[in-house]
Design a protein around this motif. Sequence first.
Motif, PDB file in Angstrom:
ATOM      1  N   GLU A 234       0.804  -1.215   0.000  1.00  0.00           N
ATOM      2  CA  GLU A 234       0.000   0.000   0.000  1.00  0.00           C
ATOM      3  C   GLU A 234       0.842   1.273   0.000  1.00  0.00           C
ATOM      4  O   GLU A 234       0.415   2.316  -0.503  1.00  0.00           O
ATOM      5  CB  GLU A 234      -0.968   0.004   1.193  1.00  0.00           C
ATOM      6  CG  GLU A 234      -0.298   0.014   2.571  1.00  0.00           C
ATOM      7  CD  GLU A 234      -0.193  -1.370   3.168  1.00  0.00           C
ATOM      8  OE1 GLU A 234      -0.038  -2.337   2.388  1.00  0.00           O
ATOM      9  OE2 GLU A 234      -0.259  -1.490   4.403  1.00  0.00           O
ATOM     10  N   THR A 235       2.054   1.206   0.542  1.00  0.00           N
ATOM     11  CA  THR A 235       2.924   2.384   0.554  1.00  0.00           C
ATOM     12  C   THR A 235       3.145   2.930  -0.844  1.00  0.00           C
ATOM     13  O   THR A 235       3.166   4.146  -1.064  1.00  0.00           O
ATOM     14  CB  THR A 235       4.287   2.017   1.175  1.00  0.00           C
ATOM     15  OG1 THR A 235       4.099   1.511   2.480  1.00  0.00           O
ATOM     16  CG2 THR A 235       5.223   3.210   1.205  1.00  0.00           C
ATOM     17  N   PHE A 236       3.278   2.035  -1.818  1.00  0.00           N
ATOM     18  CA  PHE A 236       3.691   2.453  -3.151  1.00  0.00           C
ATOM     19  C   PHE A 236       2.517   2.908  -4.007  1.00  0.00           C
ATOM     20  O   PHE A 236       2.727   3.516  -5.062  1.00  0.00           O
ATOM     21  CB  PHE A 236       4.497   1.331  -3.801  1.00  0.00           C
ATOM     22  CG  PHE A 236       5.736   1.013  -3.008  1.00  0.00           C
ATOM     23  CD1 PHE A 236       6.800   1.891  -2.991  1.00  0.00           C
ATOM     24  CD2 PHE A 236       5.810  -0.134  -2.223  1.00  0.00           C
ATOM     25  CE1 PHE A 236       7.934   1.633  -2.242  1.00  0.00           C
ATOM     26  CE2 PHE A 236       6.938  -0.401  -1.476  1.00  0.00           C
ATOM     27  CZ  PHE A 236       8.010   0.484  -1.474  1.00  0.00           C
ATOM     28  N   TYR A 237       1.283   2.634  -3.578  1.00  0.00           N
ATOM     29  CA  TYR A 237       0.140   3.273  -4.239  1.00  0.00           C
ATOM     30  C   TYR A 237       0.218   4.779  -4.014  1.00  0.00           C
ATOM     31  O   TYR A 237      -0.033   5.579  -4.924  1.00  0.00           O
ATOM     32  CB  TYR A 237      -1.179   2.724  -3.695  1.00  0.00           C
ATOM     33  CG  TYR A 237      -1.490   1.317  -4.150  1.00  0.00           C
ATOM     34  CD1 TYR A 237      -2.239   1.090  -5.294  1.00  0.00           C
ATOM     35  CD2 TYR A 237      -1.033   0.218  -3.437  1.00  0.00           C
ATOM     36  CE1 TYR A 237      -2.537  -0.197  -5.719  1.00  0.00           C
ATOM     37  CE2 TYR A 237      -1.313  -1.072  -3.839  1.00  0.00           C
ATOM     38  CZ  TYR A 237      -2.064  -1.280  -4.989  1.00  0.00           C
ATOM     39  OH  TYR A 237      -2.342  -2.562  -5.402  1.00  0.00           O
ATOM     40  N   LEU A 238       0.573   5.162  -2.797  1.00  0.00           N
ATOM     41  CA  LEU A 238       0.735   6.589  -2.507  1.00  0.00           C
ATOM     42  C   LEU A 238       1.916   7.166  -3.281  1.00  0.00           C
ATOM     43  O   LEU A 238       1.857   8.297  -3.767  1.00  0.00           O
ATOM     44  CB  LEU A 238       0.936   6.806  -1.010  1.00  0.00           C
ATOM     45  CG  LEU A 238      -0.324   6.885  -0.152  1.00  0.00           C
ATOM     46  CD1 LEU A 238       0.052   6.987   1.321  1.00  0.00           C
ATOM     47  CD2 LEU A 238      -1.185   8.084  -0.553  1.00  0.00           C
TER      48      LEU A 238
ATOM     49  N   HIS B  73      -6.512  10.020  -0.092  1.00  0.00           N
ATOM     50  CA  HIS B  73      -7.370   8.860   0.157  1.00  0.00           C
ATOM     51  C   HIS B  73      -7.116   7.843  -0.958  1.00  0.00           C
ATOM     52  O   HIS B  73      -7.173   8.174  -2.144  1.00  0.00           O
ATOM     53  CB  HIS B  73      -8.849   9.259   0.159  1.00  0.00           C
ATOM     54  CG  HIS B  73      -9.770   8.119   0.477  1.00  0.00           C
ATOM     55  ND1 HIS B  73     -10.201   7.841   1.758  1.00  0.00           N
ATOM     56  CD2 HIS B  73     -10.330   7.173  -0.311  1.00  0.00           C
ATOM     57  CE1 HIS B  73     -10.998   6.781   1.732  1.00  0.00           C
ATOM     58  NE2 HIS B  73     -11.084   6.357   0.491  1.00  0.00           N
ATOM     59  N   VAL B  74      -6.807   6.607  -0.580  1.00  0.00           N
ATOM     60  CA  VAL B  74      -6.492   5.556  -1.543  1.00  0.00           C
ATOM     61  C   VAL B  74      -7.578   4.490  -1.502  1.00  0.00           C
ATOM     62  O   VAL B  74      -7.993   4.063  -0.422  1.00  0.00           O
ATOM     63  CB  VAL B  74      -5.131   4.895  -1.238  1.00  0.00           C
ATOM     64  CG1 VAL B  74      -4.796   3.839  -2.288  1.00  0.00           C
ATOM     65  CG2 VAL B  74      -4.025   5.934  -1.173  1.00  0.00           C
ATOM     66  N   ARG B  75      -8.023   4.065  -2.687  1.00  0.00           N
ATOM     67  CA  ARG B  75      -8.913   2.898  -2.789  1.00  0.00           C
ATOM     68  C   ARG B  75      -8.163   1.797  -3.530  1.00  0.00           C
ATOM     69  O   ARG B  75      -7.661   2.003  -4.630  1.00  0.00           O
ATOM     70  CB  ARG B  75     -10.189   3.240  -3.562  1.00  0.00           C
ATOM     71  CG  ARG B  75     -11.119   4.217  -2.871  1.00  0.00           C
ATOM     72  CD  ARG B  75     -12.459   4.303  -3.624  1.00  0.00           C
ATOM     73  NE  ARG B  75     -12.237   4.573  -5.032  1.00  0.00           N
ATOM     74  CZ  ARG B  75     -13.036   4.105  -6.019  1.00  0.00           C
ATOM     75  NH1 ARG B  75     -14.068   3.334  -5.737  1.00  0.00           N
ATOM     76  NH2 ARG B  75     -12.781   4.414  -7.277  1.00  0.00           N
TER      77      ARG B  75
ATOM     78  N   ALA C 195      -6.551   1.011  -8.742  1.00  0.00           N
ATOM     79  CA  ALA C 195      -6.686   1.834  -7.547  1.00  0.00           C
ATOM     80  C   ALA C 195      -6.980   3.266  -7.949  1.00  0.00           C
ATOM     81  O   ALA C 195      -6.798   3.665  -9.108  1.00  0.00           O
ATOM     82  CB  ALA C 195      -5.403   1.788  -6.704  1.00  0.00           C
ATOM     83  N   THR C 196      -7.468   4.043  -6.999  1.00  0.00           N
ATOM     84  CA  THR C 196      -7.574   5.491  -7.176  1.00  0.00           C
ATOM     85  C   THR C 196      -6.888   6.166  -5.983  1.00  0.00           C
ATOM     86  O   THR C 196      -6.891   5.631  -4.872  1.00  0.00           O
ATOM     87  CB  THR C 196      -9.029   5.971  -7.270  1.00  0.00           C
ATOM     88  OG1 THR C 196      -9.706   5.710  -6.031  1.00  0.00           O
ATOM     89  CG2 THR C 196      -9.759   5.284  -8.412  1.00  0.00           C
ATOM     90  N   VAL C 197      -6.291   7.307  -6.253  1.00  0.00           N
ATOM     91  CA  VAL C 197      -5.658   8.103  -5.210  1.00  0.00           C
ATOM     92  C   VAL C 197      -6.206   9.527  -5.337  1.00  0.00           C
ATOM     93  O   VAL C 197      -5.983  10.194  -6.346  1.00  0.00           O
ATOM     94  CB  VAL C 197      -4.124   8.124  -5.333  1.00  0.00           C
ATOM     95  CG1 VAL C 197      -3.511   8.973  -4.215  1.00  0.00           C
ATOM     96  CG2 VAL C 197      -3.562   6.705  -5.289  1.00  0.00           C
TER      97      VAL C 197
END
Length: 494
Positions: free
Chosen positions: A349-353, A386-388, A428-430
């Motif tokens: 999840e860190t790398f989605y951000l 906000h991450v989905r 995903a969406t950020v």
Amino acid sequence: MGDPKPRKVAIIGGGVIGGGWAARFLLNGFDVAVYDPAPQAPRQIGEVLDNARRALPAIYDRALPEEGLLRFCDTLEDAVSGAEWVQESVPERLELKHSVHAAIAAAAPENAVIGSSTSGFKPSELNSRGAGAIVAHPFNPVYLLPLVELVGAAGACARAADILQEIGMYPLIVRKEIDAHIADRLLEAIWRESLWLVKDGIASTKDIDEAIRMGFGLRFAQMGLFETYRIAGGEAGMKHFLAQFGPALAWPWTKLTDVPDYDDALVDLISGQSDVQSGDLPIRQLERRRDDNLVAILRALRVNGDAAGKVIGEHEKMFPLESMLEGLPVTARRRVPSTWTDYNGHMNETFYLEAGSKATDGFMELIGADSDYIAGGLSYFTVESHVRHLNEVHSGDMLTVTTQVLTGQGKKMHLFHRLHRGDGELAATVETLLLHMNLNTRATCLPELAVAQKLSGYAVEHAGLKAEGSGRFVGERKADIAPPPSVRAMSGEG
């Protein structure tokens, strides 16, 4: 006009170095033809390519060019036909190189760069029969380490340097030809002294490796030898260092002019200690560990634009982003490195951000809030995200990020990033809210007019587009929207 004709490179000799050259060119969009009569060459190059495809994209924040075509040829003449670069990487035997270079010169295009990977021979020795080659000496792994030592005719070296920069390498033109060039002469000095330390029972192979990697090796990666010693001189600088430590050069510390006999006893001693040190690990596992560590070091060096990190940053600027996807600007595109995955095998999840952050940076460039703008004392700061997580993403997946402007007025910039996998699925969406800041006062302020106009233009253009999932809070569920199957599986539903 049609697509431009593919650019072709020929690799003569498909060992570790030849395979590394093939990977470096191939992954930067060149077609590669390989000639090596050894039956194991395709397997060896295939294994090097596997490592390169895993490692090289990980040092960039943008996607590499579309991979070129790899072809194995039955004859040298077929391989070099139409090539703009021919790289010879056959064993270090001068007579063999002479015969190979003669065949290359007879069949290659007149304007082709002919490079030799030789670690020791001078161009005058290579060209004693008129082949016209230059030394283009790389370092293993060729697909990750940027340095290439160029020795030879000025015009040929200049043309070679231009091509090497296109594939993300650092050409170092050696001013005068000399046996073993520059880097190998330095390595040879360390190697000779290390052999004596092992032979005399002062240190084991592991002791010597620890001395390098726990100490000066870490410094050398970022600032080399002379800059390291300049710092060692303190505020007085290099003159103080030379005055303090220069006399020590006359002391009998080293045996650099002596070479220990490579007798069976020394060979057995070194190979035995090496087996104890790392012999229980397969070579491919050692290579991948090396590559993962190099990727981490190279990416760290990018932060301040130091050493090899600067080379990577400058090379990446050559990679254009796709302009649009589904009516939205593409602001980031890269392949997911293995270092982004966790114990579950999918992207952490860190790398989605991080992907969202890189997309924000890409969008800021689009509206003119680029590095020059930031250097002028203005920027945008993230205040909320906000991450989905909608679908799994794995190592090697191509990740393409688009950006929609939800709000672009006054000091606010509200962005909605969509992260698409290579198969087109939305992964995903950020959602990110940013405020415009004065970097000197550390207070919010209005952006410059040109940036504000570009931002508001995107906001107007995107106003009619849906942004499903925006404005959500953690844990919110909508009864009329079923989550994707992968989400239901992870939450225990289904």
